[in-house]
Scaffold this active site. Structure first.
Site, PDB file in Angstrom:
ATOM      1  N   HIS A 114      13.848   1.046  43.448  1.00  0.00           N
ATOM      2  CA  HIS A 114      14.935   0.650  44.325  1.00  0.00           C
ATOM      3  C   HIS A 114      15.707   1.904  44.713  1.00  0.00           C
ATOM      4  O   HIS A 114      15.657   2.921  43.997  1.00  0.00           O
ATOM      5  CB  HIS A 114      15.876  -0.332  43.625  1.00  0.00           C
ATOM      6  CG  HIS A 114      15.274  -1.687  43.377  1.00  0.00           C
ATOM      7  ND1 HIS A 114      14.788  -2.477  44.398  1.00  0.00           N
ATOM      8  CD2 HIS A 114      15.108  -2.398  42.227  1.00  0.00           C
ATOM      9  CE1 HIS A 114      14.343  -3.620  43.891  1.00  0.00           C
ATOM     10  NE2 HIS A 114      14.526  -3.599  42.579  1.00  0.00           N
ATOM     11  N   CYS A 125      14.201   1.730  49.249  1.00  0.00           N
ATOM     12  CA  CYS A 125      15.143   1.465  50.330  1.00  0.00           C
ATOM     13  C   CYS A 125      16.097   2.629  50.492  1.00  0.00           C
ATOM     14  O   CYS A 125      16.395   3.358  49.543  1.00  0.00           O
ATOM     15  CB  CYS A 125      15.934   0.197  50.037  1.00  0.00           C
ATOM     16  SG  CYS A 125      14.953  -1.307  50.191  1.00  0.00           S
TER      17      CYS A 125
END
Length: 438
Positions: free
Chosen positions: A249, A292
């Site tokens: 992430h 991301c």
């Protein structure tokens, strides 16, 4: 039945009936086309024409227009290709319609394997949003062997590119964070499908002759220690390059450790720069970041129309101020000829990012992320004759064409756009499976 050169009429009807669905959902990539070529359904020129089409929809439409003219075996081969590329739901759509009561017997008479009940997928599963990264269905990772570079190609390009002659070519590090501490990082869900990405990268870089180290589920401090240890490995001195892949992430400029703490990407690049990693000076350093860079989801928009050293004149100045004045300038000019040529702090790096600044990256819970899938495919088919910058341009093009399929959710028809940055100073060819003989 039609003539020998044609397809069974009921098969043609099935293709016509579901043409819109096929064009919308079908993934026609190199592996899919290769399967049809192996069965002699498509010629090389047909395959090239299909893959040259600029969008996924156009590739699908061109293939469907050719199939009815490619003989009575074309339909069964097409269905086999769908199953082999894990698009079973489309095969089921074509072969289990009510008007095809005799289809099962036709498959029994065919040398192609029958789909088992376990493999039958009546419909795609419901997708759910995971925090910081979207998870959507897509095609399966390509496992076709890396195509080899030819001796002629190497001899024509080796002088203008980075030296890539060592065996192994270099060391590769893959850090993959899949499971996060529910207490320390309650907002970071498990990255289902991340384990697929790490295996895909391990396999493709092993085939490209890299010694690959995979580390799973590290805290931010653990990632820092792992990267520092990797950068100090003495083997860097004898190899031609290195690769670092970070899967987690993330936010703009950083990725999460399993403890919810952030590791700054600028620190990662600094760890491999010319000052901190002298063993890799003047050698290409490749980075791939699957994470991301924000939470914004790209919903897309509709198309409106469908020599070795250059001499300086000696008057450069830093933008921040004067380098020196008067006698100091004269002294520096006299010493310049006695000193080694300096390197900039950071050079010879290229980094591919899965998404643009501020946007989310897409990952399939079963088959891995869009970006890593496309990097894998491009390296396997294009590394033989394409330098890495152009490979990443091609990856951008493939990502641009992809579209999420999740009817009934906010993620339906969502988009992603990858990008890369480069301070490479030469072309970077990997010259796969070629080792010059001296």
């Amino acid at each position: 039945m039609l003539g020998e050169c044609g397809m069974l009429e009921r098969d043609k009807r099935g293709l016509r009936k579901y043409a819109v669905t096929l064009c919308k959902e079908m993934v026609v990539d190199e592996l899919f086309i290769q399967s049809l070529q192996t069965d002699d359904i498509l010629t090389d020129s047909m395959a090239e024409g299909i893959l040259a089409e600029p969008t996924s929809h156009k590739r699908s439409w061109r293939l469907l227009s050719l199939l009815p003219k490619r003989g009575p075996r074309a339909f069964s081969s097409f269905c086999s290709a769908l199953r082999d590329t894990e698009q079973q739901h489309l095969c089921t759509l074509l072969t289990e319609s009510p008007e095809r009561d005799g289809e099962r017997q036709r498959y029994v008479d065919s040398p192609l394997p029958l789909p088992t009940q376990e493999g039958m997928v009546p419909a795609k599963r419901t997708r759910t949003q995971e925090s910081m990264e979207m998870c959507l269905d897509a095609d399966s990772p390509i496992t076709s062997p890396v195509l080899p570079c030819t001796p002629d190609f190497y001899l024509k390009h080796c002088q203008q590119s980075y030296s890539m002659v060592s065996s192994p070519r270099g060391l590769a590090l893959v850090i993959s964070n899949v499971s996060f501490d529910p207490c320390a990082a309650p907002d970071l869900d498990s990255r289902k499908g991340g384990e697929v990405d790490e295996e895909v990268l391990r396999k493709v870089f092993t085939e490209l002759d890299y010694i690959v180290t995979v580390r799973r589920d590290l805290t931010a401090q653990g990632m820092r220690a792992c990267i520092e240890q990797f950068g100090r490995r003495q083997q860097h001195q004898t190899v031609s390059s290195c690769v670092v892949c970070l899967l987690s992430h993330g936010v703009e400029g950083a990725i999460y450790g399993t403890d919810g703490q952030l590791l700054e990407l600028d620190w990662v690049f600094e760890a491999f720069d010319n000052a901190h990693c002298p063993l890799l000076q003047n050698k290409p350093k490749m980075f791939f970041i699957q994470a991301c860079r924000g939470e914004e989801m790209d919903c897309g928009v509709e198309q409106s129309d469908g020599p070795e050293r250059t001499q300086s004149p000696g008057c450069e100045q830093r933008d921040a101020g004067r380098e020196g004045e008067g006698d100091e300038d004269t002294r520096q000019t006299e010493e310049r000829g006695r000193l080694r040529v300096k390197l900039p702090q950071r050079s010879d790096m290229i980094c591919g990012f899965a998404s643009l600044k501020g946007t989310a990256a897409m990952r399939n819970t079963k088959r891995g992320s869009w970006f890593i899938q496309e990097v894998n495919s491009a390296l396997r088919f294009r590394a033989r004759d394409t330098h890495l910058s152009d490979i990443l341009v091609q990856v951008n093009g493939r990502i641009k064409d992809r579209e999420g399929y999740a009817p009934g959710t906010p993620h339906h028809r969502c988009k992603e756009m990858s990008e890369f940055t480069s301070s490479l100073c030469k072309d970077l060819y990997l010259f796969p499976k070629y080792h010059p003989q001296y």
